[in-house]
Motif scaffolding. Sequence first.
Motif, PDB file in Angstrom:
ATOM      1  N   ALA A  71       0.878  -1.157  -0.103  1.00 44.71           N
ATOM      2  CA  ALA A  71      -0.107  -0.003   0.341  1.00 44.71           C
ATOM      3  C   ALA A  71       0.896   1.336  -0.065  1.00 44.71           C
ATOM      4  N   LEU A  72       0.741   2.440  -1.072  1.00 34.50           N
ATOM      5  CA  LEU A  72       1.514   3.489  -0.799  1.00 34.50           C
ATOM      6  C   LEU A  72       1.074   4.308   0.781  1.00 34.50           C
ATOM      7  N   ARG A  73       2.663   5.019   1.193  1.00 31.73           N
ATOM      8  CA  ARG A  73       2.123   5.332   2.486  1.00 31.73           C
ATOM      9  C   ARG A  73       1.338   6.204   2.294  1.00 31.73           C
ATOM     10  N   ALA A 173      -5.506   3.179  -5.087  1.00 27.80           N
ATOM     11  CA  ALA A 173      -4.128   3.846  -5.522  1.00 27.80           C
ATOM     12  C   ALA A 173      -2.802   3.521  -5.285  1.00 27.80           C
ATOM     13  N   SER A 174      -3.471   2.548  -4.703  1.00 25.75           N
ATOM     14  CA  SER A 174      -2.104   1.680  -4.859  1.00 25.75           C
ATOM     15  C   SER A 174      -1.742   0.847  -5.993  1.00 25.75           C
ATOM     16  N   LYS A 175      -3.057   0.641  -6.163  1.00 27.78           N
ATOM     17  CA  LYS A 175      -2.622  -0.402  -7.105  1.00 27.78           C
ATOM     18  C   LYS A 175      -2.111   0.389  -8.833  1.00 27.78           C
ATOM     19  N   VAL A 199      -4.425  13.528  -3.342  1.00 33.38           N
ATOM     20  CA  VAL A 199      -3.753  13.062  -4.453  1.00 33.38           C
ATOM     21  C   VAL A 199      -2.208  12.608  -3.909  1.00 33.38           C
ATOM     22  N   ALA A 200      -2.018  11.112  -5.115  1.00 33.78           N
ATOM     23  CA  ALA A 200      -1.207  10.348  -4.803  1.00 33.78           C
ATOM     24  C   ALA A 200      -0.532  10.179  -6.239  1.00 33.78           C
ATOM     25  N   LEU A 204       4.861  10.164  -4.027  1.00 30.51           N
ATOM     26  CA  LEU A 204       4.564  11.097  -2.874  1.00 30.51           C
ATOM     27  C   LEU A 204       3.569  10.021  -1.863  1.00 30.51           C
ATOM     28  N   GLY A 205       4.146   9.235  -2.174  1.00 26.64           N
ATOM     29  CA  GLY A 205       2.552   8.452  -1.128  1.00 26.64           C
ATOM     30  C   GLY A 205       1.094   8.415  -0.948  1.00 26.64           C
ATOM     31  N   TYR A 206       0.233   8.552  -1.039  1.00 28.72           N
ATOM     32  CA  TYR A 206      -1.305   8.377  -0.501  1.00 28.72           C
ATOM     33  C   TYR A 206      -1.109   9.930   0.455  1.00 28.72           C
TER      34      TYR A 206
END
Length: 267
Positions: A71-73, A173-175, A199-200, A204-206
């Motif tokens: 997963a995004l940060r 968003a991670s996908k 914004v992702a 940057l991450g999430y």
Amino acid sequence: MSRNSRLLSVRMRASRDGRHVSGAEGLYSEPLAVRMVGRYAERALTHGLGRPDEVVITLEALEVKPEEIPALRVTTLQNEEPRRGRQMAERLLAGCGIGTQGMRTAWNFIGRRHGLRGGILLDTEGVRLDPNLERGVRVSRMGISRRAERDLSRMLAAFDWDHQTVREALVLASKVHAHPKVVAELCVSDDPDYTTGYVASRRLGYVRIPHLKKEGSRRGGRAFFIGVTDVPGVLEYLERTPVIVTSLKGCLGLLTEDAIPDLFTEG
Ligand code: PML
């Protein structure tokens, strides 16, 4: 493959008078997929945005093993009002290389009653790249493993952010940002009672921004900024490639706008 090991994509889409009301999806083992059908039906019929007249639930056996991704940060920026939130979103997008015209096109799309269920693909200068302008792009066939979901809930709960909307948007968003051709994304929820957007990007991450729109507005949507080469490949990935979140990249908590430059260096 046993009933317990094969994964199914379960997708729910609810509409009223042909207009999208709600949707949800995930990847589940067969026994859990059966239970999720009931849960998704209940969720569709009790959704706050209105009673649907049609609910479509699809179960699809995956032909390939899903790609495992982190997963995004997660970060949230302190914000109290939409104008300021929009400025923060633009600082983040500019840092990802999105031009003024690209941002303008994204805001115009998000701010109008487009009736699209998915998002749109733009290049960094705002040229629309997805081929079907009426349909847009529907990111699909993503999920999160049970262990990662438990860890995610725990991580988000420490900041009081453990809500289904946050978890599901983070998985989506991670996908999206696991694809190397995706540059950045701007998302504003179309739920009139939900004003946080994000914004992702991979770097940057999430990055969540509360009060990105005024309460009561049904306007919203997602704009994905991508590189201009191999648009069909990106489209195929976003809509059809199964991906499962199996690990987390952590959470930086609640930060002020002053921390924006650090978000680009700490990735
Ligand atoms: C949506 O309505 O699904 C989009 C939600 C975007 C923000 C979720 C969050 O609070 O992180």
